[in-house]
Design an enzyme around this catalytic site. Sequence first.
Site, PDB file in Angstrom:
ATOM      1  N   LYS A 118     -15.027  22.046  22.688  1.00 45.05           N
ATOM      2  CA  LYS A 118     -15.434  21.651  21.344  1.00 45.05           C
ATOM      3  C   LYS A 118     -14.644  20.414  20.956  1.00 45.05           C
ATOM      4  O   LYS A 118     -13.745  19.964  21.692  1.00 45.05           O
ATOM      5  CB  LYS A 118     -15.174  22.776  20.328  1.00 45.05           C
ATOM      6  CG  LYS A 118     -16.222  23.875  20.310  1.00 45.05           C
ATOM      7  CD  LYS A 118     -15.994  24.820  19.137  1.00 45.05           C
ATOM      8  CE  LYS A 118     -17.110  25.836  19.026  1.00 45.05           C
ATOM      9  NZ  LYS A 118     -16.945  26.746  17.869  1.00 45.05           N
ATOM     10  N   ASP A 325     -43.435  18.278  16.669  1.00 43.25           N
ATOM     11  CA  ASP A 325     -43.604  19.273  15.616  1.00 43.25           C
ATOM     12  C   ASP A 325     -43.396  18.651  14.235  1.00 43.25           C
ATOM     13  O   ASP A 325     -42.574  17.751  14.053  1.00 43.25           O
ATOM     14  CB  ASP A 325     -42.599  20.408  15.814  1.00 43.25           C
ATOM     15  CG  ASP A 325     -42.673  21.430  14.708  1.00 43.25           C
ATOM     16  OD1 ASP A 325     -43.685  22.151  14.643  1.00 43.25           O
ATOM     17  OD2 ASP A 325     -41.744  21.490  13.879  1.00 43.25           O
ATOM     18  N   GLU A 377     -48.543  16.930  15.764  1.00 41.02           N
ATOM     19  CA  GLU A 377     -48.885  18.057  14.899  1.00 41.02           C
ATOM     20  C   GLU A 377     -48.873  17.557  13.457  1.00 41.02           C
ATOM     21  O   GLU A 377     -47.839  17.540  12.798  1.00 41.02           O
ATOM     22  CB  GLU A 377     -47.900  19.222  15.071  1.00 41.02           C
ATOM     23  CG  GLU A 377     -48.387  20.481  14.391  1.00 41.02           C
ATOM     24  CD  GLU A 377     -47.299  21.307  13.730  1.00 41.02           C
ATOM     25  OE1 GLU A 377     -47.517  22.515  13.553  1.00 41.02           O
ATOM     26  OE2 GLU A 377     -46.248  20.758  13.357  1.00 41.02           O
TER      27      GLU A 377
END
Length: 655
Positions: A118, A325, A377
Amino acid sequence: MHALTLIEKDPLLKPFEQQLVNRIEWYQNTKDYIEKHFGSLDRFASAHEFFGFQYDEKKQGWWFRDWLPNASYVSLIGDFNGWDRGANPLRRGNYGAWEIFLSDDEYKDKLVPGSKVKMHVHGENGQLDRIPAYIRQVVQKEDHGFDGVFAGISQYQWKNEFSAKDIKTPLIYEAHVGMATEEERVGTYREFAENILPRIKKLGYNCVQLMAIQEHPYYGSFGYQVSNYFAPSSRFGSPDDLRYLIDTAHGMGIAVILDVVHSHAVKNRDEGLAELDGTEQYFDGWQPDWDSRTFDYKKIEVKRFLASNLKYWMKEFKFDGFRFDGVTSMLYQHFGHVEFTDYSKYFTDTNNDAIIYLQLANELIHNLNPDVISICEDMSGMPGAVRPVEEGGLGFDYRLAMGLPDFWFTLLETKKDEDWHMGDLYWNLINRRKDEKNIAYAESHDQALVGDKTLAFWLMDSAMYTEMSIFNESLVVDRGIALHKMIRFITAVLGGEGYMNFMGNEFGHPEWIDFPRAENDWSYKYARRQWSLADTDHLKYQFLEKFDQEMISLIKEFNVLNTSEDYKLYEDNERKILAFRKADLIFVFNFGQESFTDFSFDTLEKADYNIILSSDDKDVGGFDRIDKEMVYSSKNHDLTLYLPSRTALVLKKKA
């Protein structure tokens, strides 16, 4: 000006000529800026080759970089350094990039594939441990959230060469890897490759569209709340397992399309991009419908991040296309919260920066691979979405025909069979911008979710649980099976230049989709597909699957969807009959409850015909009322045939 091409094809766009001209100019200005400062669009979209972990052959070690312009301190932490936040601080470089070099001499045996990593970031929001933006793998922790993973260099050896250049008609099998197993659990990439791809191949589909691949913290989001844009979801396996799936599909001649979500991002701070450097450097607001963050497309760095994401999936995983999308949400500042009743709505309150990004994205991916399949879309119907960028279009190859499932489900909900209007049905199926290609579908995953109904459930309801045995007689099931075949067939033939099906719908999967959540006690019961229903020889689900296979085979053999011209030959709203010609075939649909022994209609030519497909065949759940060996002659242009109730027929001229 090329924008006039759109206007020539559609004079109703004339009042909006200046907006189209502006769209071209703004795009060109942005592209000029990119080429001036980055050299080319391709180099611009290569941020993933600079940020994240990059191996330096010359220096023998790994660079790690991330874009954190507003951070005051950054260090790399992980199990390789005991999560010591002071052990490996990064150096601030140019334009907000931070970096550190980890030499093999010191870290070769510490930083290994699978190592958890991280960043520790000091910013306006405090001192937090964060997952890098360009991380290529994450894993879920036992309690909650993700850990970043050092993926190293993939050792996967690709076996199959593939190009989508021969796919002139996309026949798309929309699928979700996790719920593709019959067991109540999460399926894997490899299981999908071994168990589901052969089914798709047998059915005849030439594309598989994969949902939920980009990593997302909430499984029940269906993959539409993305947190880690460069990481394939670890729920289903490793990145190399995804490569195996795609490689296997390519070996079967199947193109693989990624359902890519660049319209918004998950709001979660711990797993995602939110407040990564202490500020919202990637975002500019909220999407109220989805409770998620919206990207700040004005920023060149955000455009670069998203464009690089597309190139990454194409180069690293060999995806053959993208289904973008939520494009409507991107196109408008109001996210599509208006009724698109006239053309002015398409050019009011537009998000021009998002439009520029979509134009860049489509030019980029088509430059990388001219055969890429790009699908939009968009429920608004923005004119020019599926036209070249130089015309003022967005550059997509296809748009989803989102109005078709709405039409069918409204019809099924509000009208009895005897009230269906054949002319209205025909018009709704062909009513689209003729110079913009559509992907037709009668239902997708949206209609299969809890709270909605699939076609099969609208038609048969609870009878699907009790009356699907071949030993049971059921008028409800007979009607349902007949109309299920006809609705999907006529939608595929008339509704677009491509066709899409959601997995399991081809055999009328009886249950909705409900992902594990608190409200259902985290059950996987409905987050799966019961393939055995279609494979059981004494259940009627097999008939629907068999007809789907025959339907797809006919569409491919006669190139039906690439034939733009269709001609209505006959319409009878009282008897519920519709006949039309397409691809030099004659299609006849009797949606009514009455059979006709001597149905006649004008074919407009003298010829002899054979019936090459009948939805009334016994092996597809019909009653075998059609003799397919007969030759039918259209004397004086009139053709007479036996037309059973709720039956679709396809006739071909004899050679």
